[in-house]
Enzyme design. Structure first.
Site, short mmCIF file in Angstrom:
data_model
loop_
_atom_site.label_atom_id
_atom_site.label_comp_id
_atom_site.label_asym_id
_atom_site.label_seq_id
_atom_site.Cartn_x
_atom_site.Cartn_y
_atom_site.Cartn_z
N LYS A 1 -32.75 -92.09 -21.25
CA LYS A 1 -33.20 -91.84 -22.59
C LYS A 1 -34.13 -90.99 -22.77
O LYS A 1 -34.21 -90.29 -23.75
CB LYS A 1 -33.34 -93.20 -23.35
CG LYS A 1 -31.90 -93.95 -23.40
CD LYS A 1 -31.91 -95.00 -24.39
CE LYS A 1 -30.56 -95.78 -24.48
NZ LYS A 1 -30.37 -96.74 -25.46
N LYS B 1 -23.27 -95.52 -27.60
CA LYS B 1 -23.56 -95.26 -28.80
C LYS B 1 -23.93 -93.97 -28.99
O LYS B 1 -23.80 -93.38 -30.04
CB LYS B 1 -24.31 -96.17 -29.61
CG LYS B 1 -23.96 -97.54 -29.68
CD LYS B 1 -24.71 -98.43 -30.56
CE LYS B 1 -25.82 -99.16 -29.76
NZ LYS B 1 -26.64 -99.98 -30.55
N LYS C 1 -21.04 -94.76 -18.74
CA LYS C 1 -20.55 -95.91 -19.61
C LYS C 1 -20.33 -95.42 -20.83
O LYS C 1 -20.97 -94.22 -21.45
CB LYS C 1 -21.83 -96.79 -19.64
CG LYS C 1 -23.04 -96.75 -20.34
CD LYS C 1 -23.96 -97.96 -20.65
CE LYS C 1 -24.90 -97.63 -21.76
NZ LYS C 1 -25.21 -98.66 -22.68
P1 ATP Z 1 -25.84 -97.31 -26.04
O1 ATP Z 1 -26.52 -96.84 -24.48
O2 ATP Z 1 -24.45 -97.36 -26.13
O3 ATP Z 1 -26.63 -96.21 -26.88
P2 ATP Z 1 -27.37 -99.48 -25.94
O4 ATP Z 1 -27.26 -100.00 -24.41
O5 ATP Z 1 -28.74 -99.13 -26.41
O6 ATP Z 1 -26.47 -98.38 -26.31
P3 ATP Z 1 -26.96 -102.05 -27.60
O7 ATP Z 1 -26.49 -102.02 -28.90
O8 ATP Z 1 -28.50 -102.55 -27.52
O9 ATP Z 1 -26.69 -100.62 -26.85
O10 ATP Z 1 -26.43 -102.89 -26.38
C1 ATP Z 1 -25.68 -104.05 -26.95
C2 ATP Z 1 -25.13 -104.71 -25.80
O11 ATP Z 1 -23.93 -103.94 -25.25
C3 ATP Z 1 -25.92 -104.64 -24.25
O12 ATP Z 1 -25.72 -106.07 -23.87
C4 ATP Z 1 -25.21 -103.61 -23.41
O13 ATP Z 1 -25.64 -104.30 -22.15
C5 ATP Z 1 -23.91 -103.67 -23.96
N1 ATP Z 1 -23.28 -102.54 -23.72
C6 ATP Z 1 -23.70 -101.32 -24.03
N2 ATP Z 1 -22.78 -100.49 -23.69
C7 ATP Z 1 -21.68 -101.06 -22.93
C8 ATP Z 1 -20.66 -100.71 -22.08
N3 ATP Z 1 -20.22 -99.40 -22.16
N4 ATP Z 1 -19.99 -101.59 -21.47
C9 ATP Z 1 -20.25 -102.73 -21.32
N5 ATP Z 1 -21.46 -103.40 -22.37
C10 ATP Z 1 -22.09 -102.50 -22.78
#
Ligand code: ATP
Ligand code: LTN
Length: 329
Positions: A112, A197, A194
């Site tokens: 990030k 968002k 992965k």
């Molecule tokens: P991103 O990386 O998508 O911007 P983030 O990891 O900051 O988002 P959060 O909304 O805080 O997203 O994550 C919420 C939950 O979703 C966490 O437990 C994270 O591990 C899970 N998660 C995020 N992306 C994935 C994915 N691609 N597959 C499975 N679980 C996921």
């Protein structure tokens, strides 16, 4: 006494099926067996720039998504992180327990922060400490998260163990709960990364609120490979990822999924997977409309009051153990 779970998501961007399959689905499944706390981590959100009005609305919208996913506010405590200031207080204490070296090893910061530590915000660097505070305040036994959070959970365990060693038994050392299937849903466009968002390419992610047309189009555009077989093969991540999505959306076994696509082409496979996702999301998208902002605020206020009482108890113990005692008490 029931054991406790704690988890949270950031009120940024749009939640996607990766968030649901990796995290929310398991929160819902675990909430009967565990005393559960589900947080909207808005203090984590500001580690990257956010528009104030958008962040405010997204925080309520995320509560709506938690409930529409099946989180029952009668059973589980749902609240917004900034309503319980103990999170920020314990984060400070833990920042005095954590070491620079261990934070420097966190891969999310490298991703990030785009590898530019000089320009990255300090909050982005200390993000995992705030996450540890979230978890440890509630004497959490289990933390259901996706694969990408595993390293943060290890840091949380290390901080809890170190604090307990230095100041006496204070925190429960939590275990991660990472589902065996669905913990790492990949981007439909770049199936080595992965689903995220914050991905600039919206075609890589299926958002929970995408309409049927958009979902069909995104699956049509999904990257595959030059093969023909539709199997759970580690060496073909794009196909395995689509098949995993199909499996989790339909509730079929792996064998049933493979058998379903024997002799079928990728085009058919993508269409059927899109249909499974659309069918699955339909009732969810209907439920999202059930909650007004007022309903949500009430639920979140009740949640914050319950959370605060527990959080304060832990923080009072921490301060007492460390000799942090002001003139007021
Ligand atoms: P991103 O990386 O998508 O911007 P983030 O990891 O900051 O988002 P959060 O909304 O805080 O997203 O994550 C919420 C939950 O979703 C966490 O437990 C994270 O591990 C899970 N998660 C995020 N992306 C994935 C994915 N691609 N597959 C499975 N679980 C996921
Ligand atoms: N870092 C997590 C969100 C998060 C979290 C938590 C998850 C913040 N605090 C406590 C579990 C427990 C992420 O998904 N990006």
């Amino acid at each position: 006494m029931k054991k406790r779970i704690f988890s949270g998501a950031q009120p940024t961007g749009e939640l996607h099926i990766g968030n649901y399959l990796g995290a929310l689905k398991n929160w819902v499944a675990l909430q009967d067996e565990y005393e559960s706390f589900f947080c909207i981590v808005n203090l984590h959100a500001v580690t990257l720039p956010q528009k104030p009005e958008v962040l405010k609305q997204k925080s309520l919208d995320l509560a709506r998504i938690y409930l529409a996913s099946g989180i029952n506010p009668e059973k589980s405590t749902v609240f917004i992180q900034s309503d319980v200031s103990e999170h920020a207080e314990l984060a400070w204490i833990l920042s005095c327990v954590a070491r620079m070296g261990e934070l420097e090893r966190m891969t999310q910061f490298k991703d990030k922060g785009k590898g530019n530590a000089e320009r990255a915000g300090v909050g982005l660097f200390t993000y995992p400490i705030l996450m540890a505070a979230d978890i440890l305040l509630y004497q959490t036994d289990l933390v259901p998260v996706g694969q990408d959070q595993k390293q943060h959970l290890e840091l949380t365990r290390d901080l809890a163990t170190r604090f307990n060693r230095d100041f006496g038994e204070t925190f429960v050392v939590p275990e991660p709960f990472i589902p065996p299937i669905g913990a790492n849903i990949l981007s439909l466009q770049e199936p080595t990364k992965k689903m995220s968002k914050s991905d600039e390419n919206a075609n890589g992610s299926i958002f929970l609120l995408d309409d049927a047309d958009t979902i069909t189009k995104k699956f049509k555009k999904a990257v595959t490979d030059s093969g023909t077989e539709i199997t759970f093969d580690e060496s073909r991540p794009a196909i395995k990822n689509l098949l995993t999505i199909y499996q989790l959306m339909t509730g079929k076994t792996a064998e049933e999924c493979e058998a379903n696509f024997v002799g079928k082409g990728y085009g058919h496979f993508k269409t059927e997977t899109a249909e499974a996702v659309i069918e699955f999301l339909k009732p969810f998208q209907q439920r999202v409309k059930d909650y007004s902002d007022e309903d949500l605020r009430e639920i979140l206020k009740t949640g914050a009051a319950k959370a605060r009482a527990i959080a304060r108890e832990t923080l009072t113990d921490v301060y007492a153990k460390m000799g942090i005692v002001g003139a007021a008490n």
